[in-house]
Motif scaffolding. Structure first.
Motif, mmCIF file in Angstrom:
data_model
loop_
_atom_site.group_PDB
_atom_site.id
_atom_site.type_symbol
_atom_site.label_atom_id
_atom_site.label_comp_id
_atom_site.label_asym_id
_atom_site.label_seq_id
_atom_site.Cartn_x
_atom_site.Cartn_y
_atom_site.Cartn_z
ATOM 1 N N LYS A 177 47.389 40.121 46.106
ATOM 2 C CA LYS A 177 47.084 38.698 45.953
ATOM 3 C C LYS A 177 45.779 38.501 45.188
ATOM 4 C CE LYS A 177 49.601 36.833 49.924
ATOM 5 N NZ LYS A 177 49.490 36.029 51.173
ATOM 6 N N ALA A 178 44.760 39.292 45.512
ATOM 7 C CA ALA A 178 43.475 39.189 44.817
ATOM 8 C C ALA A 178 43.629 39.566 43.343
ATOM 9 C CB ALA A 178 42.438 40.086 45.490
ATOM 10 N N TYR A 179 44.473 40.569 43.074
ATOM 11 C CA TYR A 179 44.720 40.983 41.689
ATOM 12 C C TYR A 179 45.371 39.857 40.895
ATOM 13 C CZ TYR A 179 47.517 42.969 37.907
ATOM 14 O OH TYR A 179 48.123 43.193 36.707
ATOM 15 N N TYR A 180 46.423 39.261 41.445
ATOM 16 C CA TYR A 180 47.093 38.168 40.748
ATOM 17 C C TYR A 180 46.158 36.978 40.547
ATOM 18 C CZ TYR A 180 51.736 40.303 40.961
ATOM 19 O OH TYR A 180 52.820 41.128 40.786
ATOM 20 N N SER A 181 45.300 36.727 41.528
ATOM 21 C CA SER A 181 44.346 35.623 41.418
ATOM 22 C C SER A 181 43.360 35.881 40.278
ATOM 23 C CB SER A 181 43.596 35.448 42.740
ATOM 24 O OG SER A 181 42.638 34.424 42.639
ATOM 25 N N ALA A 182 42.842 37.119 40.200
ATOM 26 C CA ALA A 182 41.917 37.475 39.120
ATOM 27 C C ALA A 182 42.608 37.393 37.764
ATOM 28 C CB ALA A 182 41.359 38.881 39.351
ATOM 29 N N THR A 206 45.216 35.428 36.981
ATOM 30 C CA THR A 206 45.461 34.018 36.678
ATOM 31 C C THR A 206 44.186 33.302 36.250
ATOM 32 O OG1 THR A 206 47.262 33.967 38.297
ATOM 33 C CG2 THR A 206 46.377 31.848 37.584
ATOM 34 N N ASP A 207 43.068 33.650 36.876
ATOM 35 C CA ASP A 207 41.796 32.987 36.574
ATOM 36 C C ASP A 207 41.092 33.565 35.353
ATOM 37 O OD1 ASP A 207 42.249 31.461 38.810
ATOM 38 O OD2 ASP A 207 40.952 32.653 40.131
ATOM 39 N N GLY A 208 41.717 34.554 34.706
ATOM 40 C CA GLY A 208 41.113 35.147 33.520
ATOM 41 C C GLY A 208 39.912 36.018 33.807
ATOM 42 N N LYS A 209 39.865 36.595 34.986
ATOM 43 C CA LYS A 209 38.724 37.421 35.385
ATOM 44 C C LYS A 209 39.025 38.925 35.333
ATOM 45 C CE LYS A 209 36.913 33.868 38.507
ATOM 46 N NZ LYS A 209 36.552 33.538 39.899
ATOM 47 N N MET A 210 40.106 39.293 34.651
ATOM 48 C CA MET A 210 40.485 40.697 34.614
ATOM 49 C C MET A 210 39.730 41.415 33.490
ATOM 50 S SD MET A 210 41.987 42.992 36.193
ATOM 51 C CE MET A 210 42.770 41.896 37.370
ATOM 52 N N ASN A 211 38.434 41.683 33.731
ATOM 53 C CA ASN A 211 37.641 42.446 32.777
ATOM 54 C C ASN A 211 37.759 43.936 33.091
ATOM 55 O OD1 ASN A 211 35.999 42.852 35.066
ATOM 56 N ND2 ASN A 211 34.714 41.078 34.547
ATOM 57 N N LYS A 229 39.268 48.508 36.787
ATOM 58 C CA LYS A 229 39.077 49.756 37.534
ATOM 59 C C LYS A 229 39.197 49.519 39.036
ATOM 60 C CE LYS A 229 36.134 51.978 34.075
ATOM 61 N NZ LYS A 229 34.794 52.555 33.790
ATOM 62 N N LYS A 230 38.692 48.371 39.475
ATOM 63 C CA LYS A 230 38.752 48.028 40.892
ATOM 64 C C LYS A 230 40.186 47.915 41.390
ATOM 65 C CE LYS A 230 37.560 44.183 43.981
ATOM 66 N NZ LYS A 230 36.885 42.851 44.063
ATOM 67 N N TYR A 231 41.040 47.339 40.538
ATOM 68 C CA TYR A 231 42.432 47.117 40.944
ATOM 69 C C TYR A 231 43.382 48.172 40.365
ATOM 70 C CZ TYR A 231 40.932 42.453 42.453
ATOM 71 O OH TYR A 231 40.309 41.414 43.089
ATOM 72 N N ASP A 232 42.844 49.280 39.910
ATOM 73 C CA ASP A 232 43.672 50.291 39.229
ATOM 74 C C ASP A 232 44.906 50.717 40.032
ATOM 75 O OD1 ASP A 232 44.034 51.885 36.900
ATOM 76 O OD2 ASP A 232 43.410 53.624 38.061
ATOM 77 N N PRO A 233 44.783 51.127 41.295
ATOM 78 C CA PRO A 233 45.990 51.499 42.045
ATOM 79 C C PRO A 233 46.954 50.323 42.240
ATOM 80 C CG PRO A 233 44.010 52.346 43.120
ATOM 81 C CD PRO A 233 43.563 51.372 42.089
ATOM 82 N N THR A 234 46.407 49.119 42.416
ATOM 83 C CA THR A 234 47.252 47.935 42.586
ATOM 84 C C THR A 234 48.033 47.637 41.312
ATOM 85 O OG1 THR A 234 45.648 47.013 44.155
ATOM 86 C CG2 THR A 234 47.248 45.490 43.201
ATOM 87 N N ILE A 235 47.379 47.770 40.173
ATOM 88 C CA ILE A 235 48.076 47.585 38.891
ATOM 89 C C ILE A 235 49.214 48.592 38.769
ATOM 90 C CG2 ILE A 235 47.836 47.727 36.382
ATOM 91 C CD1 ILE A 235 44.920 46.797 36.747
#
Length: 372
Positions: free
Chosen positions: A115-120, A122-127, A132-138
């Motif tokens: 959920k946090a990944y999708y939120s980031a 959607t909000d254009g915060k995927m830098n 790297k923080k969401y690497d396993p989730t991706i």
């Protein structure tokens, strides 16, 4: 762990007449041909493993996954990925660095961040830092649907594209870009619409494209490359097949081993260059085909159909001598006539119906011009 180069199974980069997948390049159309060589037995072995990912995919979409579902998918991945890695172009999956990513990807920790990944996202915060923080989730989000529908995607290609590719090779049709596209036009609608049942739209709405100017692997010159990102293997395989057709490339079955291989010019190549799996001496299919051809030609000399061939060749030679026929075209006409003789000896139905009608100057001239 870094999935930057490992996580995306569903991305192709098309150049002018090439396709690049995970850093390796082939003539466009090659990937579709390789995939069609995956046997039905191998796909049957993969099916129950893919089903586990399909179940997890549904759970991820509804945020209802649990530890047991993730464990089941994790175990399936350790079995499925080595099975897929036995076949080109997926041999890179056998790399230990990729296998080592399975456990962190199919874990509760990766799942809890969806959920946090999708939120980031959607909000254009995927830098890069968040990436790297969401690497396993991706990895979890990308790999689950990719593995869930792998065997289905291969079957779709074999069931829908395989018969069309066979039609391109039947009756020794000319193997040129123009002839491929003419056949394509008779099978696929020129003005397709979504939902009309047309095969050409089976992969609709599941592709995004990015463009970049890149140096060609072949020429070293700049070309506009198309980075195509897919949501399913079916669309990815079909795109490669159709891009290949547009470049004058098409797969065909080897007359010796039955495996698919890619042809990239108008020559009627009948044999792949691989080792024949059934030959005790380990000969290539091409070597076996050449040997059969020599034996065939020796037998053909006394065949009654050869008289029709000889009359045709004599007429061609006379017209060349009298200046009524271009020498280069005449030689190609004789080659075309020889191909028809060999086919007539092998296929009685062709010998009885079409052979003699096709062994005339006008017909051979028209066909030879198409082969140029």
């Amino acid at each position: 762990m870094e999935l930057k180069h490992k996580g995306n199974l569903l991305e192709l980069v098309f150049g002018e007449d090439t396709v690049t997948y995970h850093g390796r390049s082939w003539p466009s159309g090659a990937i579709a041909g390789m995939v069609m060589n995956i046997t039905d037995e191998a796909l049957t072995e993969m099916d129950p493993l893919c089903d586990r990912f399909a179940q997890l995919d549904i759970m991820l979409r509804t945020y209802s996954a649990d530890k047991a579902a993730l464990q089941s998918a994790r175990n399936a991945a350790h079995t499925l990925i080595p099975l897929i890695a036995k076949w080109e172009p997926f041999t890179y999956l056998s790399e230990s660095t990729y296998i080592d990513c399975i456990d962190p990807i199919f874990s509760l920790d990766a799942y809890k961040k969806i959920k946090a990944y999708y939120s980031a996202l959607t909000d254009g915060k995927m830098n890069e830092e968040n990436k790297k923080k969401y690497d396993p989730t991706i990895g979890l989000v990308l790999l689950t649907p990719a593995l869930a529908y792998f065997s289905k995607g291969v079957r779709t290609l074999k069931d829908h594209i395989g018969p069309f590719a066979d039609r391109l090779a039947e009756d020794d049709r000319p193997r040129s870009r123009e002839d491929y596209l003419a056949m394509f036009r008779t099978v696929f609608s020129e003005n397709p619409t979504l939902g009309d049942g047309s095969d050409s739209w089976m992969a609709a709405t599941n592709t995004t494209v990015q463009y970049a100017a890149m140096l060609s692997h072949e020429t070293g010159k700049l070309e506009l490359a198309r980075h195509m990102h897919f949501t399913g293997f079916s669309g990815m395989f079909r795109a490669d097949f159709f891009e290949g057709l547009n470049s004058g490339h098409a797969p065909r079955r080897c007359d010796t081993c039955g495996r698919w291989f890619l042809t990239t010019n108008a020559r009627h190549t009948r044999y792949c260059s691989g080792i024949c799996p059934d030959d005790p001496k380990g000969l290539t299919c091409r070597a076996i085909g050449n040997r059969k051809g020599r034996e065939f030609r020796e037998k053909a000399l006394d065949h009654p159909l050869n008289e029709i061939y000889r009359r045709c060749v004599n007429t061609i030679d006379q017209q060349i001598h009298r200046g009524k026929l271009d020498k280069e075209l005449g030689c190609l006409m004789k080659k075309t006539a020889k191909d028809k003789l060999e086919r007539a000896i092998c296929e009685p139905a062709y010998a009885q119906k079409a052979y003699e009608n096709e062994m005339n100057i006008d017909f051979l001239r028209e066909e030879a011009n198409r082969r140029r």
